[in-house]
Design a protein around this motif. Structure first.
Motif, PDB file in Angstrom:
ATOM      1  N   PHE A  47       0.983  -1.171   0.057  1.00 56.17           N
ATOM      2  CA  PHE A  47      -0.159  -0.136  -0.231  1.00 56.17           C
ATOM      3  C   PHE A  47       1.068   1.083  -0.029  1.00 56.17           C
ATOM      4  N   TYR A  54      -3.602  -7.671   5.562  1.00 60.08           N
ATOM      5  CA  TYR A  54      -4.874  -7.435   5.856  1.00 60.08           C
ATOM      6  C   TYR A  54      -5.649  -8.665   5.928  1.00 60.08           C
ATOM      7  N   GLU A 133     -15.533  -5.109   2.428  1.00 62.91           N
ATOM      8  CA  GLU A 133     -14.349  -4.397   1.876  1.00 62.91           C
ATOM      9  C   GLU A 133     -13.699  -3.438   2.517  1.00 62.91           C
ATOM     10  N   THR A 134     -14.652  -2.478   3.248  1.00 61.53           N
ATOM     11  CA  THR A 134     -14.532  -1.420   3.978  1.00 61.53           C
ATOM     12  C   THR A 134     -13.911  -1.945   5.214  1.00 61.53           C
ATOM     13  N   LYS A 137     -10.130  -2.734   4.553  1.00 67.66           N
ATOM     14  CA  LYS A 137      -9.238  -1.635   4.572  1.00 67.66           C
ATOM     15  C   LYS A 137      -9.124  -1.058   5.739  1.00 67.66           C
ATOM     16  N   VAL A 140      -5.904  -3.016   7.525  1.00 65.03           N
ATOM     17  CA  VAL A 140      -4.550  -3.046   7.068  1.00 65.03           C
ATOM     18  C   VAL A 140      -3.748  -2.653   8.258  1.00 65.03           C
TER      19      VAL A 140
END
Length: 365
Positions: A47, A54, A133-134, A137, A140
């Protein structure tokens, strides 16, 4: 004026002999409330410039919520020290990223603990749609950040064990403390004690003409021409314990600040004034600080009645960290370590017998 819930006056229990607000003065705030969340799988990717991990989270791999068997702060502290020890071992061939992710899967997700827990308990959260998906993130974390946090904790704990050792004339850990690691480097705070003390005579500094800088240079030149002599290998030339307070302050300076706030205990639903833990390292540091806050005075370290249980120590055989159950336990529960304990006990028994027989023969002769 202190009053209880019934409006009755309760005399203050504050220790007026101290100017510090400790656990007793604040009502015992050592308790730590945190939310353990585990993910079954992790993936890694870059990233930006950071190599990160993650969780893989979907309907087949849902997150696991806290249970009554949640891991304790002492277990987190000891397991993180063992993880660091394994990563630092030059003989270890397993990549440190693999070891870190294995630890996360076994114990808990390491960062954003409260924030992620609140998301997972949101009634609107749906693991079958875009919410996942949120969540991924938000979960991570940087491998480099984890390694930095882990190394700081590990080296500090090793320093504490070395400092504790010099209080009971066990200086091995302090003597071998400074060394380059595979990933973590220790500090050189004990190195100066490997040299004999140097007595600098009163030098003639008249040529300096009262200039303090020039006077310092005269003494510096003398020390360069008369270097300190190093003690034989394995021995200290001066006593580290004589500088205990200075070394203790170095240890304390390595501790991060602990923030407190009201939190809800998952098991009871009650509010608790607790350390604010956003990561597993916050939990470990708070637990570590509690150990030191309950530690005896330096002259009492090693006495049998002190520290009956609940200490993180290193096994004498395998060197792994574990939580000691009683004041005599020096080996972990591993079968090989228990076998080594019995062998050592037999050796100690035979040695005592030899000494007793030698004393009897000397007395009779």
């Amino acid at each position: 004026m202190p009053y209880n819930w019934n409006g009755e006056y309760v005399p203050s229990k504050v220790d007026r002999t101290t100017d510090l607000l400790g656990h007793k003065e604040l009502g015992g705030i050592g308790q730590l409330v945190y939310h353990a969340i585990c993910f079954k799988e992790y993936d890694t990717d870059y990233f930006g410039s950071d190599y990160c991990a993650y969780p893989v989270c979907d309907a087949k791999n849902p997150p696991e919520f806290p249970t009554d068997e949640s891991v304790s702060g002492l277990e987190i502290l000891s397991s993180l020290c063992n993880l660091a020890s394994q990563i630092a071992d030059f003989d270890n061939k397993v990549p440190h990223v693999t070891l870190i992710l294995d630890w996360c899967k076994k114990y808990m997700h390491p960062y954003g603990i409260d924030f992620i827990y609140e998301d997972l308990n949101d009634e609107k959260f749906d693991i079958n749609n875009f919410d996942i998906e949120t969540l991924e993130k938000e979960c991570v974390f940087s491998i480099d950040e984890f390694m930095k946090d882990l190394g700081h904790l590990y080296v500090t704990y090793l320093f504490y064990r070395a400092l504790e050792g010099i209080c009971i004339a066990d200086e091995e850990a302090a003597y071998h403390f400074y060394k380059e690691g595979k990933h973590f480097e220790t500090t050189s705070h004990f190195e100066r004690f490997k040299f004999y003390p140097r007595e600098t005579p009163d030098l003639d500094v008249s040529t300096a003409g009262g200039d303090i800088i020039k006077e310092m240079q005269i003494y510096e030149n003398y020390e360069k021409k008369h270097p300190r002599q190093k003690a034989p290998e394995g021995e200290f030339g001066s006593e580290p314990y004589d500088n205990y307070e200075e070394l203790r302050d170095i240890l304390l300076d390595r501790f991060p600040d602990v923030k407190m706030r009201l939190k809800v205990t998952p098991k009871t639903g009650r509010m608790e004034l607790s350390a604010d833990a956003h990561s597993v390292f916050d939990i470990a540091w708070c637990t570590f600080a509690t150990i030191l806050a309950q530690a005896p005075a330096p002259e009492d370290i090693g006495k049998e009645e002190v520290f009956a249980e609940g200490i993180v120590i290193s096994c004498r055989h395998c060197k792994k960290f574990f939580v000691r159950r009683n004041n005599r336990q020096e080996y972990c529960d591993n079968e090989a370590c228990q076998k080594a304990r019995k062998v050592q006990n037999q050796r100690d028994f035979r040695r005592r017998k030899r000494i007793e027989n030698a004393q009897k023969n000397k007395k009779n002769s």
